[in-house]
Design an enzyme around this catalytic site. Structure first.
Site, PDB file in Angstrom:
ATOM      1  N   LYS A  22      -5.020   2.414   7.686  1.00  0.00           N
ATOM      2  CA  LYS A  22      -4.850   3.075   6.376  1.00  0.00           C
ATOM      3  C   LYS A  22      -4.221   2.127   5.362  1.00  0.00           C
ATOM      4  O   LYS A  22      -4.682   2.015   4.226  1.00  0.00           O
ATOM      5  CB  LYS A  22      -3.959   4.309   6.566  1.00  0.00           C
ATOM      6  N   ASN A  23      -3.153   1.438   5.781  1.00  0.00           N
ATOM      7  CA  ASN A  23      -2.417   0.629   4.803  1.00  0.00           C
ATOM      8  C   ASN A  23      -3.087  -0.704   4.490  1.00  0.00           C
ATOM      9  O   ASN A  23      -2.569  -1.485   3.703  1.00  0.00           O
ATOM     10  CB  ASN A  23      -0.969   0.421   5.271  1.00  0.00           C
ATOM     11  N   CYS A 119       4.028   9.983   0.773  1.00  0.00           N
ATOM     12  CA  CYS A 119       4.974  10.762   1.561  1.00  0.00           C
ATOM     13  C   CYS A 119       6.287  10.899   0.824  1.00  0.00           C
ATOM     14  O   CYS A 119       6.744   9.972   0.152  1.00  0.00           O
ATOM     15  CB  CYS A 119       5.212  10.071   2.899  1.00  0.00           C
ATOM     16  N   ARG A 124      11.312   6.283  -3.986  1.00  0.00           N
ATOM     17  CA  ARG A 124      10.244   5.305  -3.760  1.00  0.00           C
ATOM     18  C   ARG A 124       9.946   4.656  -5.105  1.00  0.00           C
ATOM     19  O   ARG A 124       9.056   5.076  -5.831  1.00  0.00           O
ATOM     20  CB  ARG A 124       8.993   5.979  -3.184  1.00  0.00           C
ATOM     21  N   ASP A 306       7.337   3.569   9.666  1.00  0.00           N
ATOM     22  CA  ASP A 306       6.316   4.607   9.859  1.00  0.00           C
ATOM     23  C   ASP A 306       6.238   5.081  11.305  1.00  0.00           C
ATOM     24  O   ASP A 306       5.618   6.107  11.595  1.00  0.00           O
ATOM     25  CB  ASP A 306       4.936   4.100   9.406  1.00  0.00           C
ATOM     26  N   ARG A 398      -3.927  12.905   6.299  1.00  0.00           N
ATOM     27  CA  ARG A 398      -3.839  11.788   5.330  1.00  0.00           C
ATOM     28  C   ARG A 398      -3.979  10.454   6.048  1.00  0.00           C
ATOM     29  O   ARG A 398      -4.464   9.485   5.460  1.00  0.00           O
ATOM     30  CB  ARG A 398      -2.469  11.805   4.632  1.00  0.00           C
TER      31      ARG A 398
END
Ligand SMILES: CC(=O)N[C@H]1[C@@H](OP(=O)(O)OP(=O)(O)OC[C@H]2O[C@@H](n3ccc(=O)[nH]c3=O)[C@H](O)[C@@H]2O)O[C@H](CO)[C@@H](O)[C@@H]1O
Ligand SMILES: C=C(OP(=O)(O)O)C(=O)O
Length: 421
Positions: A22-23, A119, A124, A306, A398
């Site tokens: 994903k990242n 999230c 952030r 994570d 997600r």
């Protein structure tokens, strides 16, 4: 509403196919928009909700995108971008939306950011991104809700990140790739996903040196072209499957090209989990009582924040007291209260948690507060007695592709349900 229903007690056995990262794929979709001609092809794309949102966002700015789900392939044609607005209703649903700004800035001379999601983990900030754009010559107008970034061409500069921000590094590399002259980024992120994005940009024609050293130099080029790239495997997805094997007394073979679990593997080994690389396959099993562990999260190569929630579940099932220190985010312990509802004994004090195991877990109704607390509750459900129902399952979707189907194929009793409420 998506919810997951897990009935615990089954050992997970067989071959687990690890999804693409994903990242890595999210910044790559942003990078594909830098190419003013041709079609970019991304392979090994995880079919997750964040990718669907990124496709919607790319389409909303005018790109033509095909998501071929069964081939796990994205085809992106960004030759005609038509809008510089990142609309709130899509951008607020995922963090990766922040990665579209450099392309809009270069292609359209401005980016209007109506919101950024992701999230909910405490503060952030994005100050390193905006300070970096400013040093490259952009004007950043930070309104209450909308941020307007404008530039008629960027110029290389020396940039410094106070901490090695993951998306901050990716954004500043993308911005610098088409700037005039040389940019130096000091204290850049070292994450493998950042290196994979650098690989893609390099294929596109970018000139980037120093990836993985914390000190990146980018020589700006006039244009970037569309190429084909295979997304690296998701080390977070792999970590979760390794933990699922460990806590159910299972035996899993993880398949994902060049899979490297790094410190997560060493920490799980300290807990008694056995890893055996067999060529391209990584086998994971645990036949003993798990030992407690100390975890301090950090940027790469430290223990990934994570995976902090998932390992909290593993710690609750270990024999003794574990200590977890969260150093990246100031609000990432939402899991503790939910795990305690299932019978765990987790005490949180600021950014530290003490997990007193082993307590038997019992299924009940719990809520995912973010992606990783959600998947950590799925792990808890796999090891619990009875049925665990996890609400707000969209957050799990997600970041994890076809989770229920992949786990069922390994013997888990798990279903994904969709309802009106
Ligand atoms: C889409 C994506 O890749 N998400 C990952 C990325 O998020 P993301 O890139 O958002 O995380 P960062 O590395 O930027 O943030 C880490 C910390 O730095 C602070 N910070 C960051 C930027 C900034 O300009 N100012 C600032 O103060 C943040 O508030 C946070 O406390 O890295 C995180 C940390 O590994 C992961 O949990 C996320 O899964
Ligand atoms: C924090 C996470 O994601 P995001 O940055 O996309 O919100 C995560 O993947 O755990």
């Amino acid at each position: 509403m998506v919810r997951y229903r897990v009935r615990g007690g089954n050992a997970l056995r067989g071959t687990a196919f690890i999804q693409g990262a994903k990242n890595a794929v999210l910044p790559m979709i942003g990078a594909a928009l830098l190419a003013a001609k041709g079609r970019t092809v991304l392979r090994n794309v995880p079919i997750i909700e964040d990718v669907r949102r990124a496709v919607e966002l790319a389409e909303s700015v005018g790109a033509y995108v095909e998501l071929h789900e069964s081939e796990r392939t994205l085809v992106i044609d960004a030759s005609r971008l038509t809008s510089a607005v990142l609309p709130a209703e899509i951008a607020r649903r995922f963090r990766g939306s922040v990665l579209f700004t450099p392309a809009l800035l270069h292609r359209l001379g401005e980016a209007i950011v109506e919101g950024v999601g992701g999230c909910n983990l405490g503060s952030r900030n994005l100050d390193f991104h905006y300070l970096g754009y400013k040093r490259l010559g952009a004007v950043v107008d930070e309104g209450e809700t909308v941020i307007h970034v404008k530039a008629s061409g960027l110029t290389g500069a020396t940039l410094y990140l106070d901490t090695p921000s993951h998306t901050g590094t990716e954004n500043l590399i993308m911005a610098a790739s088409l700037a005039k002259g040389t940019t130096v980024i000091e204290n850049a992120a070292l994450e493998p996903e950042v290196l994979d994005v650098i690989d893609l940009l390099t294929k596109m024609g970018a000139r980037i040196r120093g990836g993985g050293t914390g000190f990146i130099t980018v020589e700006g080029v006039d244009e970037l072209h569309a190429v084909e790239h295979t997304v690296m495997p998701d080390r977070l997805d792999a970590g979760v499957f390794a933990m699922a094997s460990a806590i159910t007394g299972g035996d899993l073979n993880l398949v994902g090209t060049g899979l490297d679990l790094g410190v997560v593997r060493y920490k799980l080994e300290q807990m008694g989990v056995e890893f055996a690389p067999q060529g391209a396959v990584l086998s994971v099993r645990c036949e003993r009582t798990l030992r407690p562990i100390n975890i301090i999260t950090d940027t790469y190569p430290g223990f990934a924040t994570d995976l902090q929630s998932p390992i909290m579940t593993v710690a609750a099932l270990a024999d003794g007291t574990s200590y977890i220190h969260e150093r990246i985010f100031d609000g990432r312990f939402a899991l503790a209260g939910e795990l305690n509802k299932m019978g765990a004994n987790v005490e949180v004090d600021g950014n530290r948690a003490v997990v007193r195991g082993r307590t038997p877990l019992t299924g009940t109704q719990v809520t995912a507060h973010d992606l990783r607390s959600g998947i950590a509750l799925v792990l808890a459900g796999l090891a619990a007695e009875g049925e665990t129902v996890i609400e707000s399952g969209y957050l799990i979707d997600r970041g994890h592709a076809h989770l229920a189907a992949r786990m069922r194929a390994l013997g888990a009793d798990i279903t994904r349900e969709i309802s009106e409420h």
